[in-house]
Design a protein around this motif. Structure first.
Motif, mmCIF file in Angstrom:
data_model
loop_
_atom_site.group_PDB
_atom_site.id
_atom_site.type_symbol
_atom_site.label_atom_id
_atom_site.label_comp_id
_atom_site.label_asym_id
_atom_site.label_seq_id
_atom_site.Cartn_x
_atom_site.Cartn_y
_atom_site.Cartn_z
ATOM 1 N N ARG A 104 3.675 2.181 -24.707
ATOM 2 C CA ARG A 104 2.577 2.644 -25.555
ATOM 3 C C ARG A 104 2.684 1.945 -26.914
ATOM 4 N NH1 ARG A 104 -0.299 7.088 -24.275
ATOM 5 N NH2 ARG A 104 -1.661 6.135 -25.831
ATOM 6 N N SER A 142 -2.948 5.868 -17.254
ATOM 7 C CA SER A 142 -2.708 6.314 -18.624
ATOM 8 C C SER A 142 -1.722 7.479 -18.658
ATOM 9 C CB SER A 142 -4.027 6.728 -19.276
ATOM 10 O OG SER A 142 -3.814 7.220 -20.575
ATOM 11 N N SER A 153 1.942 7.469 -20.446
ATOM 12 C CA SER A 153 2.199 8.462 -21.491
ATOM 13 C C SER A 153 3.391 9.334 -21.137
ATOM 14 C CB SER A 153 0.949 9.323 -21.708
ATOM 15 O OG SER A 153 -0.117 8.556 -22.220
#
Length: 503
Positions: free
Chosen positions: A209, A356, A360
């Motif tokens: 990220r 995603s 995460s």
């Protein structure tokens, strides 16, 4: 709303709940979004009230455009009749019925009137709450949680004091310190107990990220611009004062997490904003019987719990920030809309959100290894330090229950000391009591998620349409429409029970 759409109740209107409600509505569900706040957004997207006429509310947020997209999408679905947004509905119980679920809530600020929402499925997006560990002086006026200080600034445009120390551990400390400094508060120090080497060792995992890494660097630059002194591998030893906090003593930690002798320093302040990370809100999930993984609700790849008809998303499944909550919300909403119709979700609509989510989660797992309370924090807590504020139970009483009375688990400590029997029902003191007692935290399995007036309990029972329902019925019922009470005998949350943001 079309009567052939399955009914989904989404509890919580933060990032996960908003994403889930919008996704489910777009995929064919009739959504009732139930939230305790007067407006959508949760803690993460908290905004000043309109009456305050804030000229630049976006200055308090770093994801303002994401919020605007969510807000506009929710408004579109509400206008289309696919989402009904119920504000100031404080959910105290989700009840599993033979033909679905009943979501029981208390209305408005007074929380004295009960209502119920019927649904075919439930999606829990109840967020998390702050973990604060006790230390001498932590009950002084002027000592607030880090998230509480941020909420005051975001929601009311006020600051807790003129000179602040921000302390504890975790990534939340950065936006809190920079926000206070930008608002004119003199931030005397940012005290972080984690060592900088931890982030270096997790560099590869954190790199999944890169945007978050850049964000952290931006916060660091702002701290330098405001001349905020940063003390890493330090902890608060004691807060000093009489009528309110006047200073704090901080000290350096060695490699084993113990205070290094001779390193204590006193820093003057009138505010101490302190936090030690976040914990998932799991009350409703536990009451439904959902399994947990540690402190978080266990879910599968579609965000389904092990209880049929119940999904969970966001911090309740594990604290990981807004981006993770949004991804999990989209997945859960699409899964719920499809499964409640008896079909499978289209994998093509899930792929981007799943990627995603996975990135995460990897990032959040790396952060967990970097940030954590000092492992020897219990050694700093004196016997006269209050650990359970509701019942005024001291650390000495907890230690006596373990060392002299033979308590071997948190429940026995509670029975012997009343720690956890007060208004918060152990939400604040529970982790601290467990740490001081040397016991592992246990699931609470509270019958209710919040205090409930006895009059509401007496009026709450089997819904009047349980034997069959009008296909056009929206599932909303006053508490007065029920025939019998549960008879639990709990009034306003007092008594024993077996076991509450992004802020």
């Amino acid at each position: 709303m079309a009567s052939d759409r399955p009914r989904l109740a989404v509890i919580g209107a933060g990032p996960a709940g908003l994403a889930a409600a919008i996704a489910a509505a777009r995929d064919g569900a009739r959504v009732t979004l139930v939230d305790a706040a007067p407006e959508a957004g949760g803690q993460f997207y908290r905004r000043p009230a309109d009456e305050l006429r804030a000229r630049r509310p976006q200055a308090l947020h770093h994801q303002w455009r994401t919020w605007l997209r969510l807000r506009d999408a929710l408004r579109d679905e509400v206008r289309a009749g696919t989402v009904r947004h119920l504000t100031e509905h404080h959910v105290w119980l989700v009840e599993a019925l033979d033909d679905g679920f009943a979501v029981h809530a208390l209305l408005g600020p007074a929380q004295e009137e009960g209502v119920s929402v019927r649904a075919d499925g439930v999606l829990l997006a109840t967020g998390g709450y702050e973990r604060v560990l006790p230390f001498p002086g932590w009950t002084l006026p002027g000592v607030v949680t880090a998230g509480g200080a941020q909420a005051m600034l975001k929601g009311s445009l006020v600051v807790p004091g003129r000179t602040a120390v921000v302390a504890g551990t975790g990534p939340l400390l950065l936006p809190v310190a920079t926000g206070l400094a930008a608002a004119g508060v003199e931030v005397a120090a940012l005290v972080e107990s984690a060592a900088p080497g931890g982030a270096v060792r997790q560099a590869r995992a954190l790199a999944v990220r890169p945007g978050k890494v850049v964000e952290a660097a931006m916060y660091g630059a702002r701290l330098l611009r405001h001349r905020v002194r940063t003390l890493v591998r330090h902890t608060v030893v004691e807060a000093h004062g009489t009528d309110r906090v006047e200073a704090v003593t901080v000290a350096a930690l060695d490699g084993a997490g113990r205070v290094r002798p001779g390193t204590g320093r006193r820093i003057g302040c009138d505010t101490l904003a302190v936090g030690h990370g976040m914990l998932p809100h799991t009350d409703l999930a536990e009451t439904l019987g959902c399994a947990l993984d540690g402190t978080a609700v266990r879910v599968d790849g579609e965000q389904r719990t092990d209880v049929p008809g119940v999904w969970a998303a966001g911090e309740t499944t594990g604290v990981g920030g807004a981006a993770l909550s949004l991804a999990e919300g989209r997945i859960a909403g699409r899964s719920a809309a499809a499964r409640l119709r008896g079909t499978e979700p289209d994998p093509r609509t899930m792929t981007t959100a799943a990627r995603s989510r996975d990135r995460s989660r990897e990032f959040a797992a790396a952060l967990d290894t970097v940030y954590g309370p000092p492992v020897r924090w219990t050694e700093l807590v004196t016997d006269d330090t209050v650990v359970c504020r509701c019942e005024e139970v001291t650390t000495g009483a907890v230690r006596e229950a373990v060392g002299e009375l033979g308590a071997g688990d948190v429940r026995t400590v509670k029975l012997l000391t009343r720690a956890g029997m007060g208004w918060c029902q152990g939400r604040v003191c529970g982790p601290a009591v467990a740490g001081l007692a040397g016991c592992a935290p246990v699931p609470s399995r509270r019958p209710f998620a919040r205090p409930v007036p006895l009059g509401v309990l007496a009026a709450t029972g089997e819904p009047s349409d349980a034997g069959g329902r009008d296909p056009d019925d929206d599932g909303y019922r006053d508490g007065d429409s029920y025939g019998y009470g549960y008879g639990y005998g709990y009034g306003y949350g007092y008594g024993d029970r077996d076991g509450n943001s992004d802020a």
